[in-house]
Design a protein around this motif. Structure first.
Motif, PDB file in Angstrom:
ATOM      1  N   GLY A 196       1.438 -30.687  45.343  1.00 26.28           N
ATOM      2  CA  GLY A 196       2.417 -29.733  44.454  1.00 26.28           C
ATOM      3  C   GLY A 196       3.116 -28.844  45.369  1.00 26.28           C
ATOM      4  O   GLY A 196       3.224 -28.787  46.459  1.00 26.28           O
ATOM      5  N   GLU A 230       6.612 -37.262  43.279  1.00 22.63           N
ATOM      6  CA  GLU A 230       6.399 -37.312  41.774  1.00 22.63           C
ATOM      7  C   GLU A 230       6.228 -35.895  41.480  1.00 22.63           C
ATOM      8  O   GLU A 230       6.357 -35.247  40.392  1.00 22.63           O
ATOM      9  CB  GLU A 230       5.447 -38.014  41.244  1.00 22.63           C
ATOM     10  CG  GLU A 230       5.113 -39.502  41.356  1.00 22.63           C
ATOM     11  CD  GLU A 230       3.919 -39.964  41.557  1.00 22.63           C
ATOM     12  OE1 GLU A 230       2.869 -39.672  41.006  1.00 22.63           O
ATOM     13  OE2 GLU A 230       3.798 -41.152  41.976  1.00 22.63           O
ATOM     14  N   SER A 231       5.521 -35.173  42.507  1.00 24.80           N
ATOM     15  CA  SER A 231       4.713 -33.764  42.239  1.00 24.80           C
ATOM     16  C   SER A 231       5.427 -32.470  42.857  1.00 24.80           C
ATOM     17  O   SER A 231       5.399 -31.554  42.677  1.00 24.80           O
ATOM     18  CB  SER A 231       3.364 -33.944  42.660  1.00 24.80           C
ATOM     19  OG  SER A 231       3.246 -34.305  44.122  1.00 24.80           O
TER      20      SER A 231
END
Ligand SMILES: Cc1cc2nc3c(=O)[nH]c(=O)nc-3n(C[C@H](O)[C@H](O)[C@H](O)COP(=O)(O)OP(=O)(O)OC[C@H]3O[C@@H](n4cnc5c(N)ncnc54)[C@H](O)[C@@H]3O)c2cc1C
Length: 570
Positions: free
Chosen positions: A398, A426-427
């Motif tokens: 993240g 994606e994160s």
């Protein structure tokens, strides 16, 4: 302001002592602090005190003939306490031989003959020369809190983290690598002449002979050994007890949401108390660079944001308790009551719960034993300097993991980001991925997870699994950012939460026949209101909230508007 360096003169003859002191003051009093001692014993006690306070000593001027010891012996004994000081012996003509021998034996820098009149001719030229020499190599000492401890001690880590997050500057003295740290601890552990009499009370009742690190040393020379955070907080002027029993608004949690509520609440005339368990700033306070907060195009650190918000809240009259934990909540008619960590209670008509989230644990073998000993949850920015030149690992894909990697890469030799997925796309935000790609000592280990952490007393190895392959690599620091969970158990059965513990508010509250179950008022709950009228929630702890600084700040501000409405209707 750094303390002025000390010139210390020692003589048992009061007249000579006063005369030396007077002449030193006349010439050097502006630049230096002139102190005197009438015996070697009291001079040693004074030097110990100066060392404890970190005050520099530039000159020791000792008379050769004293009853309990001679000047040469004193200067020799004083060397470990003031190693950089120039050592000068004051002798009568008859002692010249002893003085010359002492120059070799204890590296005395000079000897001066009594009487030294006129000082312009017989004292100042020599001393000025020595002091100029001293100044040329002198580096002003750190003038603040010093912590002596072991790098791998979780207690020391907790104190460093606490001070760092409260933006209190400190110097870290590592017992494993710094001789100065070991000398200082040994000196504090020795019962000095003074300790035997008066200092048992002065040093908070600690028995100096059983001094357990980490030791926190304050600029005034006092210290506390292995303190709990509230004890440390009281030393640095943080408040942990409420001034009054009743407030208009009680805010639980000092992250962006709680701080915003404190600023808006207090600025709009509400008597506001904010209770924070660790340090103001919350998760945002651990961020090395918040780049997407409105109005700060080049970003700002979380610590800076927290410091500004705290100053703003205080300016408007909000009261902040930190470190202080909220342990329970209850209602009593229209009053809402909080139980604090020390058992005391505070009440108000409105409570805002803004307790955010905490990092999820790795949950692998070795994790519990090594947390704070090389395995860290969150950015732990205070650890950055101790990672200098090391290969470190960051777990998570993240934005918080990305920010930490960029920050640590400035200090570490290499930073490896461990992610379960195929990559970061994606994160993580694209701007952070671009930054990571531009830093040569960062690499991404994708499709990888941590299976175990090991080490004797501190982290030494990490076992990684990539696809079907398992390998164990040497590692000293592992920073974990793998999602977060709310800690809302203290709300008991009073406030409704979802299955993960996030607080339900307004339209999210479960309804029966169009109305929230057991809701006592004619109106519907406000947007940020829980199932208990007058108890609101804002920020990351709220069900389905947007996990961003700006949205937490926004919700904190909105909660204050609902507070006004609620107070008006009750
Ligand atoms: C490393 C990192 C980097 C980030 N970077 C960004 C970024 O660049 N941009 C962005 O928009 N967002 C970022 N975020 C997310 C952002 O920080 C959070 O969304 C935001 O801090 C949430 O604010 P909050 O006030 O709701 O909760 P928190 O920040 O979690 O604050 C909650 C506070 O409540 C306290 N508390 C908890 N329980 C109690 C209790 N019982 N008693 C008293 N106090 C209690 C906690 O100690 C904590 O200080 C980042 C997060 C992290 C961890």
């Amino acid at each position: 302001m750094a303390p002025r360096p000390v010139l210390l003169t020692i003589d048992d003859d009061p007249e000579v002592l006063r005369a030396v002191e007077r002449d030193l003051r006349r010439k050097y009093g502006q630049e230096y602090r002139v102190l005197r001692a009438d015996s070697a014993k009291s001079a040693m006690a004074l030097l110990e005190e100066l060392k404890r306070r970190g005050d520099p000593v530039a000159l020791l001027l000792a008379d050769q003939r004293m009853p309990e010891t001679n000047g040469v012996d004193f200067l020799e004994r004083a060397m470990p306490l003031a190693p950089g000081a120039k050592r000068v012996l004051l002798t009568a003509y008859a002692d010249t031989d002893a003085a010359i021998q002492a120059i070799n034996k204890v590296r005395i820098h000079y000897y001066l003959m009594k009487p030294w009149d006129p000082p312009e001719q017989n004292l100042y030229p020599y001393l000025t020369d020595l002091l100029e020499d001293w100044r040329s190599t002198y580096r002003p000492p750190f003038d603040g809190i010093r912590i002596i401890g072991n790098r791998w001690s979780p207690r020391a880590h907790r104190i460093r983290d606490f001070l760092g997050r409260n933006t209190i500057p400190f110097q870290w003295l590592d017992l494993d690598t710094s001789g100065e740290a070991r000398d200082l601890l040994a000196m504090l552990a020795q019962p000095s002449a003074e300790d035997k009499s008066a200092s048992a009370t002065r040093h908070e009742g600690h028995d100096a002979r059983t001094l357990t690190p980490p030791v926190v040393l304050f600029p005034d020379g006092s210290y506390v050994a292995d303190p709990e955070l509230p004890e440390l907080a009281s030393h640095i002027g943080l408040r942990t007890q409420a001034e009054r029993p009743f407030y208009d608004l009680l805010v639980v949690g000092g992250g962006p949401a709680g701080l915003a509520a404190a600023v808006y609440g207090a600025s709009e005339g509400l008597k506001t108390l904010l209770v924070e368990r660790e340090a103001p700033g919350g998760q945002a306070g651990t961020s090395s660079n918040i780049e997407n907060y409105l109005g700060f195009p080049t970003g700002l650190t979380g610590a800076d944001l927290a410091r500004r918000a705290v100053a703003q809240a205080r300016k408007f009259g909000a009261e902040l308790l930190t470190p202080q934990e909220v342990r329970g909540i209850r209602t009593q008619g229209t009053y809402r009551v909080l139980t604090l960590g020390d058992g005391s209670e505070v009440s108000s008509r409105v409570i805002l719960v803004a307790t955010g989230v905490e990092y999820r644990k790795l949950g692998v073998p070795g994790d519990d034993a090594l947390t704070g000993r090389g395995v860290y949850y969150g950015a732990s920015l205070t650890e950055a300097l101790t990672c200098r030149g090391e290969d470190i690992y960051v777990v998570g894909g993240g934005n918080s993991a990305g920010q930490a990697a960029v920050y640590f890469a400035q200090f570490a030799r290499s930073v490896s980001i461990i992610v379960r997925g195929d990559g970061l796309a994606e994160s993580m935000s694209q701007y952070l991925i671009d930054q990571l790609n531009a830093v040569p000592n960062i690499r991404v280990l994708s499709r990888t997870r941590v299976a175990a952490v090991e080490g004797d007393g501190h982290l030494e190895r990490v076992t990684l699994v990539c696809d079907a392959e398992t390998r164990t690599v040497p590692a000293a620091s592992l920073f974990v950012f793998i999602g977060a969970v709310p800690r809302t158990d203290w709300l008991g059965d009073l406030v409704q939460r979802d299955e993960f513990g996030f607080i339900l508010t307004g339209p999210d509250l479960p309804r029966a026949e169009g109305r929230p179950a057991a809701w006592p008022l004619a109106r519907d709950p406000y947007l940020l209101e829980t199932n208990v009228p007058g108890v609101f929630s804002a920020g990351d702890v709220r069900h389905q909230s947007v996990k961003r600084v700006a949205s937490a700040v926004g919700e904190g501000a909105i909660a204050v508007q609902f507070t006004h409405r609620y107070l008006a209707e009750t």
